[in-house]
Enzyme design. Structure first.
Site, PDB file in Angstrom:
ATOM      1  N   ASP A   1     -12.808  -2.909  31.428  1.00  0.00           N
ATOM      2  CA  ASP A   1     -11.440  -3.375  31.647  1.00  0.00           C
ATOM      3  C   ASP A   1     -10.456  -2.712  30.690  1.00  0.00           C
ATOM      4  O   ASP A   1      -9.308  -2.450  31.063  1.00  0.00           O
ATOM      5  CB  ASP A   1     -11.362  -4.892  31.500  1.00  0.00           C
TER       6      ASP A   1
ATOM      7  N   HIS B   1     -19.709  -0.331  41.742  1.00  0.00           N
ATOM      8  CA  HIS B   1     -21.017  -0.954  41.949  1.00  0.00           C
ATOM      9  C   HIS B   1     -22.127   0.088  41.869  1.00  0.00           C
ATOM     10  O   HIS B   1     -23.187  -0.152  41.295  1.00  0.00           O
ATOM     11  CB  HIS B   1     -21.073  -1.630  43.328  1.00  0.00           C
TER      12      HIS B   1
ATOM     13  N   GLU C   1     -10.263  -6.616  25.828  1.00  0.00           N
ATOM     14  CA  GLU C   1     -10.254  -5.959  27.132  1.00  0.00           C
ATOM     15  C   GLU C   1      -8.871  -5.487  27.545  1.00  0.00           C
ATOM     16  O   GLU C   1      -8.727  -4.823  28.574  1.00  0.00           O
ATOM     17  CB  GLU C   1     -10.793  -6.924  28.193  1.00  0.00           C
TER      18      GLU C   1
ATOM     19  N   CYS D   1     -19.541  -3.915  24.465  1.00  0.00           N
ATOM     20  CA  CYS D   1     -20.457  -4.437  25.478  1.00  0.00           C
ATOM     21  C   CYS D   1     -20.116  -3.928  26.873  1.00  0.00           C
ATOM     22  O   CYS D   1     -20.687  -4.394  27.859  1.00  0.00           O
ATOM     23  CB  CYS D   1     -20.462  -5.967  25.475  1.00  0.00           C
TER      24      CYS D   1
ATOM     25  N   ARG E   1     -10.125   0.418  38.700  1.00  0.00           N
ATOM     26  CA  ARG E   1     -11.521   0.727  38.390  1.00  0.00           C
ATOM     27  C   ARG E   1     -12.280   1.311  39.568  1.00  0.00           C
ATOM     28  O   ARG E   1     -13.305   1.974  39.386  1.00  0.00           O
ATOM     29  CB  ARG E   1     -12.247  -0.552  37.915  1.00  0.00           C
TER      30      ARG E   1
END
Length: 539
Positions: free
Chosen positions: A438, A193, A414, A485, A448
């Site tokens: 991912d 985050h 992904e 992306c 992650r």
């Protein structure tokens, strides 16, 4: 290891996750409240009231922060809303109240209730285990409210500073003021985050920097969010000079405009990642990732067909080129209205397109709404599915989308299986979009959010770049576009490498566009290819 005093320059190394260079005095996050010795409960009703008031205070504070962030940072607002829902959980409140009835005072009852919920989440593994850290933050806030002391969080010294923390909760990161120059954390990774929100706000950020644990408040440091280098012991004059240089560079980049091009004119589309029409900005050649699930993260009831049509039409009206991703539910984006069962490892379970296996009506309604929004606005809809793993899945999705008149149908790459069969996927769909966040996680079997594995999640890792190259080569052979992306697309250092691998578009947070445009313009296509070859070799 002794604390690093401001007596002379020293260099610390971390992982740069949001570019930019700045300098200033560092300050630490306010720590959690100390839990005092238990008090005997003489008035159960009063303690029950404190429990309810504390949880409501936390939820209300998060909702207030969300409302304040909504205009400038939709993603931050949605994260805060999700945390407010966790604080509002009636089961959590009921468990804390039961603790009071069993003889605990309100602060200790809240502490125990959060601890039990944390253990339950940690035992589930995967993304739900990652949310345990969010519960820790909520617990500290609730206990502080029950004790009548300030909630832990970001300092407010009245002057610009570099924020240093063990880690940052979503609530802390989303509520940062304009006096924060940069972020430095001991833990974290490139897709945490902290990293994502820092990039969205254009704040330089360095994570996974163990040495930051020993920095002393007030020490002047310089932070390079691209290289991950932190220099301590700089002078106040040096810091001012670094900030001036950074401001001048940002002004220069902001003055650039136009489409993405290499120095010799090779086009690489620069697109935007958005969660709703509110995220749109003029700088960009369209939308490369419309995260439709962000519209519905806080919904307890499924959005209606008309609600979806309106939301999609708002974006189609504003931008002529939009790539819509169908709901990417599961793991880091749970959608309560879906009612998906708990799983031992959600990252490897029912998520993305796989939700269609158990709830096919959800995708049908969304595709109907996208097609209708395109008809009403006259837009050409491009639609892609997340978490496609096989050519068969791509073909089935394409049939359903095309049956509704949707013009262009694509698949996200992904998982390594999709990249390895990119040529076969492109026999079924019109384009591919590579989600590097991912894809890194699944390629390296690295969580992650795991701070000790942050280096494996670096999008410059050769194995990940090789999978990107496979997709780009398949696109070239098929004459179809292949974009990126994931967070890697907004990294100005990686942009020339991705272009050299053959990627045709990069979709990113709007704040990243100027630096990526500038990085491409500094290299010819052949120079980009040479950079790509070096990166694939690990040089």
């Amino acid at each position: 290891m002794p604390d690093l005093q401001p007596s002379g320059p020293a260099s610390l190394a971390g992982l740069g996750v949001s570019p930019g260079r700045t300098a200033g005095p560092c300050l630490r996050m306010a720590g959690p409240p100390a839990l005092p010795a238990p008090n005997p409960v003489t008035d159960t009703g009063a303690e029950l009231a404190v429990v309810g008031q504390a949880l409501e205070a936390v939820a209300e504070d998060l909702r207030r922060r969300s409302a304040a962030a909504a205009g400038a940072d939709r993603g931050a607002a949605e994260i805060l809303d999700a945390l407010a829902m966790m604080a509002d959980d009636p089961m959590l409140k009921e468990e804390a109240e039961q603790g009071v009835r069993d003889g605990l005072d309100a602060p200790h009852a809240l502490d125990a209730a959060f601890a039990r919920h944390r253990e339950a989440l940690a035992a589930l593994g995967g993304y739900l285990a990652e949310r345990a850290a969010d519960l820790d933050d909520l617990k500290h806030r609730a206990v502080a409210a029950a004790l009548g002391v300030p909630m832990p969080g970001v300092p407010s010294p009245g002057h610009p500073f570099v924020l240093v923390a063990e880690d940052l909760s979503p609530a802390d990161t989303a509520g940062l003021g304009t006096d924060v120059l940069a972020l430095v954390t001991v833990k974290g990774g490139p897709t945490s985050h902290t990293a994502i929100l820092a990039r969205g706000r254009g704040l330089p950020a360095v994570v996974a920097c163990a040495g930051a644990a020993h920095l002393v408040d007030g020490t002047y440091i310089s932070v390079d969010g691209a290289t991950g280098e932190i220099v301590t012991g700089v002078t106040e004059e040096d810091a001012a000079r670094v900030r001036e240089q950074d401001s001048a560079e940002r002004a220069r980049l902001a003055a650039t405009s136009g489409p993405g091009r290499t120095a010799d004119g090779h086009p690489v589309k620069l697109l935007l990642n958005i969660g709703s029409a509110a995220d749109l900005r003029p700088d960009g050649e369209g939308v490369g990732l419309f995260r439709t699930e962000f519209l519905f993260l806080d919904r307890k009831q499924a959005p209606t067909y008309e609600e979806q049509v309106t939301a999609y039409a708002d974006v189609f009206t504003a931008v002529p080129y939009v790539v819509v991703r169908t709901l990417d539910a599961g793991t880091d984006k749970p959608l309560p209205f879906l009612g998906l069962p708990e799983e031992p490892n959600p990252a490897l379970g029912i998520r993305g397109l796989r939700v269609d296996r158990v709830l096919p009506d959800v995708l049908d309604t969304q595709l109907d709404a996208i097609a209708e929004a395109a008809r009403r606005t006259g837009a050409e809809a491009w639609v892609m599915a997340p978490m496609v793993s096989t050519p068969g899945e791509a073909a089935a999705f394409a049939r359903r989308a095309r049956a509704r008149g949707i013009a262009r149908v694509g698949a996200m790459v992904e998982v390594p299986a999709a990249a390895l069969l990119a040529d076969r996927l492109l026999r079924e769909v019109d384009f591919l979009s590579i989600g590097t966040n991912d894809l890194s996680q699944y390629t390296y079997a690295a969580d992650r959010q795991h701070p000790a594995l942050a280096d494996l999640l670096d999008p410059a890792q050769p194995a990940l770049l090789r999978l990107v190259e496979l997709c780009a080569e398949a696109g070239r052979a098929a004459g179809k576009p292949v974009g990126v992306c994931g967070e890697a697309a907004g990294d100005a250092r990686l942009a020339p490498i991705l272009a050299g691998l053959g990627v045709t578009s990069l979709s990113m947070a709007p704040v990243c566009v100027p630096a990526v445009r500038d990085a491409l313009a500094r290299h010819t296509l052949e120079e980009c290819r040479e950079l790509a070859r070096a990166a694939l070799d690990g040089r």
